[in-house]
Write a protein that holds these residues in place. Sequence first.
Motif, PDB file in Angstrom:
ATOM      1  N   MET A  91       0.823  -1.218   0.000  1.00  0.00           N
ATOM      2  CA  MET A  91       0.000   0.000   0.000  1.00  0.00           C
ATOM      3  C   MET A  91       0.856   1.268   0.000  1.00  0.00           C
ATOM      4  O   MET A  91       0.479   2.280  -0.598  1.00  0.00           O
ATOM      5  CB  MET A  91      -0.953  -0.016   1.189  1.00  0.00           C
ATOM      6  N   GLU A  92       1.993   1.218   0.653  1.00  0.00           N
ATOM      7  CA  GLU A  92       2.873   2.397   0.668  1.00  0.00           C
ATOM      8  C   GLU A  92       3.406   2.679  -0.733  1.00  0.00           C
ATOM      9  O   GLU A  92       3.458   3.836  -1.168  1.00  0.00           O
ATOM     10  CB  GLU A  92       4.024   2.168   1.648  1.00  0.00           C
ATOM     11  N   ARG A  95       0.591   4.038  -2.907  1.00  0.00           N
ATOM     12  CA  ARG A  95       0.326   5.454  -2.620  1.00  0.00           C
ATOM     13  C   ARG A  95       1.407   6.350  -3.217  1.00  0.00           C
ATOM     14  O   ARG A  95       1.115   7.424  -3.765  1.00  0.00           O
ATOM     15  CB  ARG A  95       0.237   5.658  -1.099  1.00  0.00           C
ATOM     16  N   SER A  96       2.652   5.914  -3.130  1.00  0.00           N
ATOM     17  CA  SER A  96       3.769   6.732  -3.621  1.00  0.00           C
ATOM     18  C   SER A  96       3.732   6.908  -5.141  1.00  0.00           C
ATOM     19  O   SER A  96       4.264   7.883  -5.665  1.00  0.00           O
ATOM     20  CB  SER A  96       5.104   6.106  -3.205  1.00  0.00           C
ATOM     21  N   LYS A  98       1.118   7.466  -6.908  1.00  0.00           N
ATOM     22  CA  LYS A  98       0.097   8.467  -7.235  1.00  0.00           C
ATOM     23  C   LYS A  98      -0.663   8.126  -8.535  1.00  0.00           C
ATOM     24  O   LYS A  98      -0.675   8.909  -9.495  1.00  0.00           O
ATOM     25  CB  LYS A  98       0.725   9.859  -7.333  1.00  0.00           C
ATOM     26  N   ARG A 114     -10.924   1.431   0.963  1.00  0.00           N
ATOM     27  CA  ARG A 114      -9.558   1.742   1.366  1.00  0.00           C
ATOM     28  C   ARG A 114      -8.726   2.205   0.167  1.00  0.00           C
ATOM     29  O   ARG A 114      -7.900   3.118   0.292  1.00  0.00           O
ATOM     30  CB  ARG A 114      -8.910   0.523   2.016  1.00  0.00           C
ATOM     31  N   GLU A 117      -9.029   5.837  -0.905  1.00  0.00           N
ATOM     32  CA  GLU A 117      -8.260   6.816  -0.151  1.00  0.00           C
ATOM     33  C   GLU A 117      -6.962   7.185  -0.875  1.00  0.00           C
ATOM     34  O   GLU A 117      -6.381   8.235  -0.616  1.00  0.00           O
ATOM     35  CB  GLU A 117      -7.937   6.268   1.243  1.00  0.00           C
ATOM     36  N   ILE A 118      -6.521   6.297  -1.774  1.00  0.00           N
ATOM     37  CA  ILE A 118      -5.285   6.528  -2.529  1.00  0.00           C
ATOM     38  C   ILE A 118      -5.585   7.164  -3.880  1.00  0.00           C
ATOM     39  O   ILE A 118      -4.938   8.133  -4.283  1.00  0.00           O
ATOM     40  CB  ILE A 118      -4.516   5.206  -2.714  1.00  0.00           C
ATOM     41  N   ALA A 119      -6.579   6.596  -4.585  1.00  0.00           N
ATOM     42  CA  ALA A 119      -6.936   7.100  -5.918  1.00  0.00           C
ATOM     43  C   ALA A 119      -8.318   6.576  -6.277  1.00  0.00           C
ATOM     44  O   ALA A 119      -8.792   5.591  -5.693  1.00  0.00           O
ATOM     45  CB  ALA A 119      -5.911   6.635  -6.952  1.00  0.00           C
ATOM     46  N   THR A 121     -11.007   4.382  -7.603  1.00  0.00           N
ATOM     47  CA  THR A 121     -10.890   2.933  -7.816  1.00  0.00           C
ATOM     48  C   THR A 121     -12.122   2.393  -8.527  1.00  0.00           C
ATOM     49  O   THR A 121     -13.258   2.681  -8.137  1.00  0.00           O
ATOM     50  CB  THR A 121     -10.700   2.213  -6.471  1.00  0.00           C
TER      51      THR A 121
END
Length: 295
Positions: A91-92, A95-96, A98, A114, A117-119, A121
């Motif tokens: 997940m890290e 997220r990195s 982007k 979930r 929260e990053i992009a 989906t």
Amino acid sequence: MPRPAEPNRDHGLTRRQFAVALASVFVAAEAAASPEASRIAVLDWGWAETLLALRLQPMAVAEAPLYGDRVVVPALSQETIDLGLRSWPNMELLRSLKPDLILSQVGYGVSQARLNEIAPTLALPLYSAERKPLAAAERALREIAAKTGREQVATEYLQQSDARLETIAAEAKKYDGRPLLIIKFTDDRLVDIYGAGGLFDDVLKRLGIPNAWNGATNNWGFATAGLDAIARYPEARIIIIEPGPPGTFLQSALWKSLPAVRNGHVAMIPPTWVFGAFPSAMRFAEVIRQGLGLA
């Protein structure tokens, strides 16, 4: 190392001949992706191959190195970033990166909430209680195309795919009609057998080829059983999805005692993703065409 495939005992194709015959299959040519960059992260191989069929290369794919062994074609770019496990990606890292869009499968792995929260989906169903994965794969392809502005590409791809399936179905009319028992070894005593609710069963229906397995299956369209289950179908033609069992099991007295094996009704087909989407369906149609000697 996986045991090398034996020649097809039904029609005498060697592994090399088989590979040559598959070199020009429809899926590999049609699904070649354009080189343009796409900031799309994909957590399911079915959606990765779908994106490639739309001529888009994903930026990152879960378990990208293994994709080439299991899905085979359409191929990912060597620059594709590996996101870790499909069931639980890094997940890290995700997220990195982007991403502009994440593609996932409903009911598998990280929840859409979930990931959102990053992009943004797009979580789509493929194998579900509906038990019609080929229809779900077509709907998903159109939805992914709409999300990425590839509607025309999707329409052309599906039209060409339908035409190819019709051609193979016409060729299949000369097949002897022996039902197929499609298996994949989990070890030298257990096999997964693919039946109702699975992608391969849907493809066989399109081709007019009977599936021998009439036992219960799960939502993924397969049942896990021992070799005694194979013995209950003496009239079937056994189709083994590579890789076969470990060691020399296919030379063992136990294997050779099975009625279908004694009668020489066995064929080995190259790796084909059993939980795939539309491109995997097309690959399966092609390898079955070659494996049954319909070409």
